[in-house]
Structure formats: structure tokens, C-alpha cells
Design a protein around this motif. Structure first.
Motif, mmCIF file in Angstrom:
data_model
loop_
_atom_site.group_PDB
_atom_site.id
_atom_site.type_symbol
_atom_site.label_atom_id
_atom_site.label_comp_id
_atom_site.label_asym_id
_atom_site.label_seq_id
_atom_site.Cartn_x
_atom_site.Cartn_y
_atom_site.Cartn_z
ATOM 1 N N ARG A 110 37.353 44.669 44.931
ATOM 2 C CA ARG A 110 38.484 45.444 45.419
ATOM 3 C C ARG A 110 39.520 44.546 46.084
ATOM 4 O O ARG A 110 40.707 44.622 45.792
ATOM 5 C CB ARG A 110 37.987 46.494 46.402
ATOM 6 C CG ARG A 110 38.799 47.706 46.292
ATOM 7 C CD ARG A 110 38.247 48.957 46.796
ATOM 8 N NE ARG A 110 39.407 49.659 47.328
ATOM 9 C CZ ARG A 110 39.458 50.177 48.534
ATOM 10 N NH1 ARG A 110 38.410 50.096 49.326
ATOM 11 N NH2 ARG A 110 40.544 50.765 48.937
ATOM 12 N N SER A 111 39.038 43.671 46.957
ATOM 13 C CA SER A 111 39.966 42.722 47.574
ATOM 14 C C SER A 111 40.635 41.862 46.502
ATOM 15 O O SER A 111 41.809 41.534 46.609
ATOM 16 C CB SER A 111 39.228 41.807 48.546
ATOM 17 O OG SER A 111 38.734 42.540 49.629
ATOM 18 N N SER A 112 39.862 41.501 45.489
ATOM 19 C CA SER A 112 40.405 40.658 44.433
ATOM 20 C C SER A 112 41.522 41.387 43.696
ATOM 21 O O SER A 112 42.570 40.812 43.403
ATOM 22 C CB SER A 112 39.315 40.269 43.435
ATOM 23 O OG SER A 112 38.216 39.728 44.101
ATOM 24 N N TYR A 113 41.276 42.668 43.420
ATOM 25 C CA TYR A 113 42.279 43.478 42.735
ATOM 26 C C TYR A 113 43.540 43.591 43.594
ATOM 27 O O TYR A 113 44.660 43.411 43.110
ATOM 28 C CB TYR A 113 41.692 44.849 42.444
ATOM 29 C CG TYR A 113 42.639 45.813 41.795
ATOM 30 C CD1 TYR A 113 43.166 45.558 40.530
ATOM 31 C CD2 TYR A 113 43.027 46.989 42.439
ATOM 32 C CE1 TYR A 113 44.044 46.437 39.935
ATOM 33 C CE2 TYR A 113 43.896 47.882 41.851
ATOM 34 C CZ TYR A 113 44.408 47.598 40.599
ATOM 35 O OH TYR A 113 45.275 48.473 40.017
ATOM 36 N N PHE A 114 43.361 43.840 44.864
ATOM 37 C CA PHE A 114 44.493 43.916 45.784
ATOM 38 C C PHE A 114 45.260 42.600 45.824
ATOM 39 O O PHE A 114 46.445 42.576 46.084
ATOM 40 C CB PHE A 114 44.008 44.244 47.206
ATOM 41 C CG PHE A 114 43.938 45.714 47.505
ATOM 42 C CD1 PHE A 114 43.000 46.521 46.897
ATOM 43 C CD2 PHE A 114 44.810 46.303 48.413
ATOM 44 C CE1 PHE A 114 42.930 47.876 47.174
ATOM 45 C CE2 PHE A 114 44.749 47.666 48.697
ATOM 46 C CZ PHE A 114 43.808 48.447 48.078
ATOM 47 N N SER A 115 44.542 41.509 45.621
ATOM 48 C CA SER A 115 45.197 40.200 45.681
ATOM 49 C C SER A 115 45.857 39.831 44.365
ATOM 50 O O SER A 115 46.346 38.729 44.212
ATOM 51 C CB SER A 115 44.185 39.116 46.035
ATOM 52 O OG SER A 115 43.600 39.402 47.269
ATOM 53 N N GLY A 116 45.817 40.754 43.404
ATOM 54 C CA GLY A 116 46.511 40.490 42.150
ATOM 55 C C GLY A 116 45.667 39.810 41.088
ATOM 56 O O GLY A 116 46.196 39.371 40.071
ATOM 57 N N ILE A 117 44.365 39.718 41.306
ATOM 58 C CA ILE A 117 43.504 39.122 40.284
ATOM 59 C C ILE A 117 43.186 40.182 39.252
ATOM 60 O O ILE A 117 42.803 41.304 39.590
ATOM 61 C CB ILE A 117 42.210 38.583 40.910
ATOM 62 C CG1 ILE A 117 42.539 37.453 41.881
ATOM 63 C CG2 ILE A 117 41.248 38.099 39.832
ATOM 64 C CD1 ILE A 117 41.373 36.994 42.705
ATOM 65 N N ASP A 118 43.353 39.818 37.978
ATOM 66 C CA ASP A 118 43.054 40.770 36.924
ATOM 67 C C ASP A 118 41.553 40.752 36.677
ATOM 68 O O ASP A 118 41.028 40.027 35.849
ATOM 69 C CB ASP A 118 43.826 40.401 35.657
ATOM 70 C CG ASP A 118 43.866 41.572 34.702
ATOM 71 O OD1 ASP A 118 42.937 42.404 34.756
ATOM 72 O OD2 ASP A 118 44.806 41.652 33.909
ATOM 73 N N PHE A 170 38.483 32.793 40.758
ATOM 74 C CA PHE A 170 38.646 34.221 40.496
ATOM 75 C C PHE A 170 37.300 34.876 40.186
ATOM 76 O O PHE A 170 37.034 36.001 40.616
ATOM 77 C CB PHE A 170 39.631 34.448 39.348
ATOM 78 C CG PHE A 170 41.060 34.110 39.712
ATOM 79 C CD1 PHE A 170 41.421 33.909 41.031
ATOM 80 C CD2 PHE A 170 42.042 34.011 38.739
ATOM 81 C CE1 PHE A 170 42.724 33.603 41.385
ATOM 82 C CE2 PHE A 170 43.349 33.711 39.077
ATOM 83 C CZ PHE A 170 43.697 33.496 40.394
ATOM 84 N N ILE A 191 32.345 38.626 44.658
ATOM 85 C CA ILE A 191 32.120 38.892 46.081
ATOM 86 C C ILE A 191 32.739 40.226 46.480
ATOM 87 O O ILE A 191 32.122 41.028 47.169
ATOM 88 C CB ILE A 191 32.723 37.760 46.948
ATOM 89 C CG1 ILE A 191 32.027 36.442 46.640
ATOM 90 C CG2 ILE A 191 32.585 38.103 48.430
ATOM 91 C CD1 ILE A 191 32.742 35.231 47.195
ATOM 92 N N ASN A 192 33.959 40.475 46.060
ATOM 93 C CA ASN A 192 34.638 41.702 46.467
ATOM 94 C C ASN A 192 35.721 42.021 45.451
ATOM 95 O O ASN A 192 36.831 41.512 45.533
ATOM 96 C CB ASN A 192 35.242 41.512 47.863
ATOM 97 C CG ASN A 192 35.791 42.802 48.422
ATOM 98 O OD1 ASN A 192 36.119 43.726 47.676
ATOM 99 N ND2 ASN A 192 35.887 42.878 49.728
ATOM 100 N N SER A 248 35.548 35.283 43.420
ATOM 101 C CA SER A 248 36.217 36.291 44.222
ATOM 102 C C SER A 248 35.901 37.702 43.720
ATOM 103 O O SER A 248 35.593 38.599 44.499
ATOM 104 C CB SER A 248 37.721 36.021 44.180
ATOM 105 O OG SER A 248 38.409 36.976 44.902
#
Ligand SMILES: Nc1ncnc2c1ncn2[C@@H]1O[C@H](COP(=O)(O)OP(=O)(O)OP(=O)(O)O)[C@@H](O)[C@H]1O
Ligand SMILES: [Mg+2]
Lengths: 361, 508
Positions: A230-238, A221, A227-228, A224
């Protein structure tokens, strides 16, 4: 899709984050081997090992500790400039907890005696350590809150504590440089059990950090988010909590480094402890191949080697008689060298070499 | 072929080879571009189209082979060099600066000056005029590029490339992947005009119709090797597809057969219920119901609010009116993480900014959302990760040398498949797919449409968003139409495409 043979050997080695730091360290040690007699000799006294090589590691331990926490912070795409100041705060807290009488203006004689009693501590050592580390972690938490929730740029957010921190450290001890006489405390930075005790601390913190990041999803995490996000947030990473964790852990590491440093010089010197060490820690991480300002992939071990590289340069330069001021310039050269090594051009060049070798075996 | 006279050619590429670790991306490929022609470059995902473009424009160096420009051999050193040689390029992955304004992006490097500094007012009016003239769109050019949808970003990239004067060669790598019919027509108009001026255009797309509408010749590559170059007029669609995918066209047949109506469809219980759900300035309050086993299409023009509606449902934004009920429970906490845990996922349209994590491996990208749903400490074991990754690499036919390949090294279409895999791996009850087939080749597109319908058959519910109306109609049991950030209609059963198009344009 056409697949060529995926020959990993040579490429895997050169692409590994450990490759460049290890190579650099090897070059420095090779330099020492040639220029400094007995550099590698190790003596055994009372079952403990001593020697220049051991000294390098021992002197690197504070920066190694810092670099572990700093790696996680830089991997999230941030940076923590306050670690040096947090070391100073930690040192002040620890010193005060062991001997608050120093601050008293008037003391009855039976207490006066205690001030420089090497067996006296006001709070037991374990409480001293735990409270100090809690304070340091709170410092990190503060940075994390500013970065993740208030959304201040990491450089600016941690600059606040970097500047204010040494003042806070002074406030804690009421402006007094507290000398630490308590004997057992000295063991943290100066103790020896075959190897210097501080190295066991480094190893312990490293293992903990490694387990946290590589045996749970936290490491993935962190990378992730770096690196990005926004993508991480979209993927549900807090993403916020991940940053909070990284900065808090960095504060904790700074606290431990503060214990080591103050135990080494036996005072709580707010204006010396950890001074400019944040820069060494950042440099160590950068040498370890985690990209400052971008974050992403990290290697804790590579950062540790980076910290050793910095100390090895210092030690070897002193060993051949380079002056302190020239040392800074040499460090600068090393920075340039490292940055060149990691630049896309040089990377591409090395990649090309290895690809060609693989194509025509 | 090599001895053929090449002097009447703008570009002639001969025997191009390019290998990446684990992949021979191009193998002995020849390619010609004539004056005043529109030349379509076709091939499946990972065939090597973008790589060929990158070799031509100096982004990548070929391992061997030569490039002749106007009959003279050149070695293109960098994209800047290519530009100075008269090659203007729109790359597949938009490489503009999201933090700069639209106007700055269009005119960067060519800003109008006044007294030694940038003439901002002129810059903005010029940019606005360019966008209007070239693509017929009228937007606020002083907003940052990143605040706009992928479609607008794509158009800005196109406008920028077309504004370069003296370009002899124009390269468009999937410029229409998120454009709707209207903007595509506009673009084609400009392309035809340039063509009549003698500009040579290389056009890459996965839309077969567009190729037939605009191109003069077609070059097909497959697995990095040249299949051949053909005159568009002599090559039938079926032949083209066969050449591209290298097997017979049963896939396409199936594609035409698989329609939402033909699939057995049992409408289950209500899984998603939006009531007066809205967010000021983004989307007006709307009602939406979704049942298990059902695919609901969202149709609408660019900027109609499809993506905004999806964002609300997924909890990217917190609504300021209405309610949302998922699986019978009213949603209180709006966040992607909470949604994933509820079994509702969104595959976003912006693959680069909100989709892939480009330095992570294919495997890590695939398990990312699943892991986020399980939390920090229940770490999916390496072995399990590999199993999951392999399963989806196989299922979606992702072209990669291994699951440990860094995802940014994959071709555009294959990256898109990785994102889909990420969401499928979470085993969701409700899937919101925003442009899931963007940049995906014909064969796989059919597979994905089939997959969506088979998910519905298994009792999942799906919201399907696409700028391609036919695709929406084929895959959906019901279609909700949005216009000007408002839900304007809902259709089920047999509907005429024209009815929906009118309704999308706000004419009903
Ligand atoms: N930088 C890179 N490193 C490693 N492999 C790469 C790199 N760039 C491309 N490839 C590989 O080369 C092959 C061709 O990729 P390319 O991007 O040219 O495909 P494409 O035809 O444009 O596909 P798409 O339709 O999906 O855009 C792919 O298998 C891809 O994984
Ligand atoms: Mg491509």
C-alpha cells in the motif's frame, strides 16, 4: 539525540543474510570432512575438474536456477508453486522442437533413421532454446497476471499451473516420453568446461538477475512492494507490473532449469522432471533468509547458497549411507533448524550477545 | 531519590537504561506514577517516551534499572504480563488487527459466549455500546477496522484499553494525535472519571494545551535523559517548552508570528482545477482551485471527506464525475504514479499503512517516490541517494543514527518526517499534506509550518489538511470547509475561527 558508538563489525556480520546459510554450509562441509574420506579431493581429467564437491554444485544447479527466480517472487510477498511443472513443460517443448517425428505414427524410412540420430535436430538449437524459454516465461506471466491483476492469492494462483502444468507437458508431447538423442543438447546439463557447463549457466542467470535488481530500481521496488504494497502504491510504484515481472522472470528461470534437467536425463519425462523441486527452491530461498509469506529484503546470493546447502545435505547423507527415505526426514530436521535460527527469539538472543560485546569491549 | 518511600506509588521506575544499536534511548531515567493522577510524559521526537512505555509494559527489556509496582519490584516479561499486572496500554502505533471487525478488535479475548461459541450478536451490540459510551461515536462495528480512518482506529484502540477491567494503570501514548476537539473532550471525560476512581494514567502528547487541560504532573525527558518532574500548576508553558527542546523559545515565538497572512504571497497561475469532481459514496462533486504560491486548507470534522477529496485529487481513486485539470492539462489517467510525474504528490495521513515501508532504510524511504517517478531504469546512484537523504535528515532534523537505519526503528514523529522528506524530495509543484504534523513535536511542528509557507513563497501550491483547526488557519491563505462528504464553504482573508467551526458542523 544521544548516539552511542555505532560499531558495525560483529553485528553487520551476524545480521547479514549471508551469515546463516554460509554457516550452515560450512557446518555440513565440516561434517563431510570428518566423516567422508576424500570428500574434498578434486581430480583433473582432460583439463576438467571432478570431485564430490563439484558434484554437489552441479547437482544443485537446477535448484539454484529456480531459487533465483523464486527469490524475487517470495520477496514480493508471493510464492510460485508451479516452477517444477514449468520445468516439465519446458522439457516437453524442447524435446518436441528437436524431434517432432517421434510423435508420427507412420514415417518414411529416411525420417525414421533420424529419430535416434545424435546429430539430428528439427530446429536449430538456438531456436529450441529461445522458443522453450519464451513458453516458460509465458507460464510465469500467466501466474503474474493471476496474482497481480486478478488478485488471486499467490499460493492458489500458482497451484493451478502446478497441477495443470504436468498435464500440459503431456499434451505437448501427446503423452509420449520423448527421448532426446541430439548430442549437443546434452552439453547443457552434462557438458564440462573446466567446471560443469550448468554452473556457468547459473552464474550467468545470477549476474543478469543481480544487474536487473541491483543496478536498476527494480530490486528496491520488489522489496518495497513485499514489505508494504500500500505504501508502495502511494509512493507511485506500479506494484502490479513489479509482480508481473517477478513471476515472469521466475518462469524464465524454471524454463532454463527445465533445459538443464531434461538434458541431464535426455528425455522429456513430464512426471519426473522438476518433481517437488518447487519445494526445494522455496526451501533454498527460506534458508537464504527471505521470509516466506512476508517478503521484503532478499539476497540472491544467499538463496544460491541455500540451494547448495540442500544439495550438500543430500550428497553427504548418501555419502555416509543414509537411505533415501531417511533423507526426507533429515531434510525436515534441517527445515526446523533453519526456521528456529530465523525466529525472533533466537535472533534477539544473538543480537543481545553481539550488543553486549560491543558495549563492553 | 532512591531512598524516598515509594509505597504510595503505583509505579516507580528507577535508573532505567536502554540502548539500541547506535542510540542510547534512555539513560538513567526515573519515573513515578501516583494513585489517581494523570501524569503527562513530554519530550521532543525521539526523546525516549515510547521507549520508556515499552520498557514498562514488557515490550522491551531495560538494560538496567528497576521497576516497582505498588512498592514491589517486578520484571515485566511481556505486554500480556503487563496486562495481567493491571497495566492497560494504547501504544503509539495502533497494534490492532485491521482485518478483523471493529467489534472483534474491541472485545477480542473477552468475547461474550453462548453455548460454547461466540455470541456474535451480543458481541456487536456490546462493542457498539462501548464506543458510544466511552467516546460518543456511533459507527458500524461489523466493518473491518482497516476500512476506517486513523482517527476511528485510534478510538477503537482507546476503547479497547478502557474496557479492560481491574486496570490500575492506563497508559496512552499519543492517543489524541488524530482526534478532533470533540473526541478529545470525550476522552478527557473518561480519563477524569478513571482518575477519580484511583487509576493512574500516563499520557503522552505533543499538544501543550491538552497537557495543561488534563494533567496533574509533567515529566520531561530530553535525548533519553530525565529533565525533571513538575507539578503542572507551577510550570509555565514557556518553561515547559524550553525544557523540552533544550533551547530558548524563539521557535515558539516564530511559530506564533509565522502566519499565512504575514508571508508575502503572490498568487500565481492556476495549477489545479477541480470541477464537479466526485465519487459516489465517497465525496460529493466539488469545485476547487489552487494557484501557485498558495496554501489552501481543508477543514472538516472526522469523516467529513477531507481524506477522500485528497485521494481523488491524487488519483488513488478514479472519480465518477467531473474533471480535474493539473497545470492546464486535463487529467485522463488517475494513478499515484501519473500524479507524481505531473508534479502532484500526497503525503497520506496513515503513516503506518500507507506511508513508511518499515523494513527499508531511512535513505530508501526518502528516495522511494522520487525513484518511482523516474521509473525502473534511471536508478538514482547510491551517492546521490545519500546526498538526498542527508539533506532531508538535516533539513527536517530527523533523529537517526544514520541514513541506513531501518525506518521502523525511528520514533513515531521521526517516521513522519521521513514521509514528508519522501515527498519533498520529488520536488513537486503541488503538495497535498494530509495531517503532516501528526505526532510531531512543538519545535518541529513550527518548522514544518514554516516550511510549508516557504514552499508557497517559492511558487509551489499546497493543500493542507489537519484536524487541528488553528494549524489550518495559521498556514492557509484560503480555507475550504467540508461537512458530510460535501464541500460546504470556502473562506479567504481574515476569518473568525468560530465561523469556520460552525460551518464545519454544518450549521451555516
Ligand atoms: N527498536 C529500535 N531500534 C533502534 N532504535 C530505536 C528502536 N526503538 C526506538 N529507537 C530509538 O530510540 C529513540 C527514542 O525513541 P522513542 O520512540 O522512545 O521516541 P519518542 O519520545 O516516543 O518520540 P516520538 O515523539 O517521535 O514518538 C529514538 O532515537 C529511536 O530512533
Ligand atoms: Mg513515541
Amino acid at each position: 539525540m544521544k548516539q552511542t558508538k555505532f560499531s558495525p563489525s560483529l553485528r553487520k556480520i551476524t545480521e547479514s543474510k549471508l551469515f546463516f546459510p554460509t554457516l550452515t554450509l560450512a557446518l555440513i562441509l565440516l561434517f563431510d570432512l570428518i566423516t567422508v574420506p576424500n570428500f574434498f579431493s578434486i581430480q583433473i581429467r582432460n583439463g576438467n575438474l571432478y570431485g564430490s564437491l563439484i558434484d554437489i554444485f552441479r547437482n544443485a544447479s537446477a535448484v539454484m536456477l529456480l531459487s533465483i527466480g523464486m527469490t524475487l517472487v517470495i520477496a514480493t510477498g508471493g510464492v510460485d508453486l508451479s516452477v517444477g511443472a514449468v520445468m516439465a513443460i519446458a522439457a516437453s517443448v524442447a524435446a518436441l522442437l528437436m524431434n517432432p517425428y517421434v510423435l508420427a505414427t507412420e514415417l518414411p524410412p529416411h525420417l525414421m533413421k533420424l529419430i535416434n540420430d545424435p546429430q539430428f535436430t528439427y530446429q536449430p538449437l538456438w531456436i529450441v532454446i529461445i522458443v522453450t524459454l519464451i513458453v516458460a516465461t509465458i507460464c510465469g506471466l500467466w501466474n503474474g497476471l493471476l496474482v497481480a491483476y486478478v488478485r488471486i492469492q499467490p499460493m492458489v494462483a500458482t497451484l493451478i499451473l502446478m497441477i495443470a502444468g504436468r498435464g500440459i507437458a503431456q499434451l505437448i508431447t501427446n503423452g509420449v516420453r520423448i527421448q532426446i538423442f541430439y548430442e549437443p543438447y546434452a552439453f547443457i546439463g552434462q557438458g564440462w568446461k573446466i567446471l560443469p557447463f550448468s554452473l556457468y549457466l547459473v552464474a550467468f542467470v545470477f549476474v543478469i538477475a543481480w544487474i536487473i535488481t541491483r543496478r536498476t530500481a527494480i530490486g528496491l521496488f520488489i522489496e518495497s512492494v513485499g514489505i508494504n504494497f500500500r505504501s508502495s502504491y502511494f509512493s507511485g510504484i506500479d506494484e502490479k507490473k513489479i509482480k508481473l515481472l517477478a513471476y515472469s522472470f521466475c518462469g524464465l528461470c524454471a524454463g532454463i532449469a527445465g533445459l538443464v534437467a531434461s538434458s541431464n536425463i535426455k528425455t522429456s519425462d513430464a512426471y519426473n522432471i522438476g518433481m517437488t523441486l518447487e519445494l526445494d527452491a522455496i526451501l533454498a530461498v527460506v534458508i537464504g533468509g527471505t521470509v516466506m509469506g512476508i517478503g521484503g529484503r532478499f539476497s540472491l546470493l544467499a538463496s544460491l547458497i541455500g540451494a547448495v546447502v540442500i544439495q550438500a545435505i543430500t550428497t553427504s547423507m548418501y555419502a555416509i549411507g543414509v537411505q533415501a527415505f531417511a533423507l526426507q526426514a533429515i531434510k525436515g530436521l534441517v527445515v526446523i533448524f533453519v526456521i528456529l535460527l530465523y525466529s525472533e527469539q533466537v535472533r534477539g538472543f544473538i543480537r543481545k550477545l553481539t550488543v553486549q560485546k560491543e558495549a563492553k569491549p | 531519590m532512591a531512598d524516598k518511600d515509594t509505597s504510595d506509588l503505583l509505579i516507580s521506575m528507577r535508573g532505567i537504561n536502554k540502548a539500541f544499536p547506535g542510540v542510547q534511548a534512555l539513560e538513567n531515567v526515573d519515573f513515578d506514577l501516583r494513585y489517581g493522577e494523570i501524569h503527562a510524559l513530554m519530550g521532543g521526537n525521539g526523546a525516549g517516551k515510547s521507549t520508556l512505555i515499552k520498557v514498562l509494559t514488557g515490550v522491551e527489556r531495560p538494560d538496567s534499572g528497576k521497576i516497582l509496582l505498588l512498592g514491589k519490584e517486578v520484571s515485566v516479561k511481556s505486554p500480556q504480563h503487563a496486562q495481567s499486572l493491571g497495566i492497560s496500554t494504547v501504544y503509539q502505533e495502533i497494534n490492532l488487527c485491521p482485518n478483523l471487525t471493529v467489534a472483534e478488535n474491541i472485545l477480542i479475548g473477552r468475547e461474550p459466549m453462548k453455548w460454547g461459541s461466540i455470541h456474535w450478536k451480543k458481541l456487536n451490540t456490546q462493542a457498539k455500546e462501548i464506543l458510544l459510551r466511552i467516546l460518543g461515536i456511533d459507527i458500524d462495528v461489523t466493518r473491518t477496522l482497516g476500512s476506517y480512518s486513523v482517527a476511528i482506529q485510534q478510538m477503537v484502540a482507546i476503547a479497547r484499553s478502557l474496557e479492560i477491567e481491574f486496570a490500575k494503570i492506563l497508559i496512552l501514548d499519543e492517543p489524541t494525535s488524530s482526534l478532533s476537539t470533540h473526541e478529545t473532550e470525550q476522552l478527557f471525560g473518561v480519563m477524569r472519571k478513571l482518575k477519580s476512581e484511583g487509576v493512574g494514567i500516563i499520557f503522552i502528547t505533543h499538544f501543550i494545551d491538552q497537557v495543561y487541560k488534563i494533567s496533574d504532573r509533567i515529566t520531561v525527558i530530553r535525548n533519553g535523559t530525565l529533565v525533571g518532574t513538575f507539578d503542572t500548576s507551577t510550570l509555565s508553558r514557556m518553561e515547559l517548552i524550553t525544557k523540552m527542546i533544550g533551547r530558548s523559545i524563539t521557535v515558539l515565538d516564530e511559530m506564533l508570528k509565522t502566519k499565512a497572512e504575514t508571508v508575502k504571497h503572490i498568487r500565481g497561475e492556476n495549477v489545479l482545477q477541480a470541477r464537479e469532481l466526485g465519487q459516489t459514496g465517497e465525496i460529493e462533486p466539488f469545485d476547487l482551485d489552487l494557484h501557485a504560491g498558495e496554501v489552501v486548507g481543508l477543514a472538516g470534522l472526522m469523516g467529513s471527506g477531507r481524506t477522500e477529496a485528497a485521494s481523488l485529487l491524487f488519483g488513488l481513486e478514479t472519480p465518477d464525475s467531473g474533471s480535474l485539470t493539473i497545470a492546464g492539462k486535463r487529467v485522463e489517467k488517475f494513478s499515484p504514479n501519473a500524479s507524481i510525474k505531473r508534479g502532484l504528490v500526497l503525503s497520506p495521513e496513515d503513516r503506518k499503512a500507507a506511508g513508511i515501508v518499515d523494513d527499508l532504510s531511512v535513505r530508501e524511504n526518502i528516495i522511494l517516490a522520487m525513484q518511482a517517478g523516474q521509473g525502473w531504469f534511471k536508478y538514482i546512484s547510491r551517492q546521490k541517494q545519500e546526498e538526498i537523504a542527508d539533506k532531508y535528515i538535516h533539513l527536517l532534523d530527523i533523529a537517526t543514527p544514520s541514513a541506513d537505519q531501518i525506518v521502523k526503528n525511528l520514533s513515531g514523529g521521526n517516521q513522519q518526517k521521513v514521509i514528508l522528506a519522501r515527498w519533498l524530495a520529488t520536488n513537486p509543484q503541488v503538495l497535498i499534506l494530509d495531517e503532516p504534523t501528526r505526532g510531531i513535536d512543538v519545535g518541529t511542528k513550527a518548522e514544518i509550518q514554516k516550511l510549508v509557507l516557504s514552499l508557497a513563497e517559492d511558487g509551489k501550491a499546497c493543500i493542507f489538511i489537519s484536524s487541528e483547526l488553528e494549524e489550518v488557519m495559521r498556514c492557509s491563505h484560503r480555507i475550504a470547509v467540508l461537512c458530510d462528504r460535501k464541500k460546504v464553504a470556502e473562506y479567504s482573508g481574515e476569518v473568525d475561527q468560530n465561523v469556520i467551526m460552525h460551518s464545519m458542523a454544518g450549521e451555516l
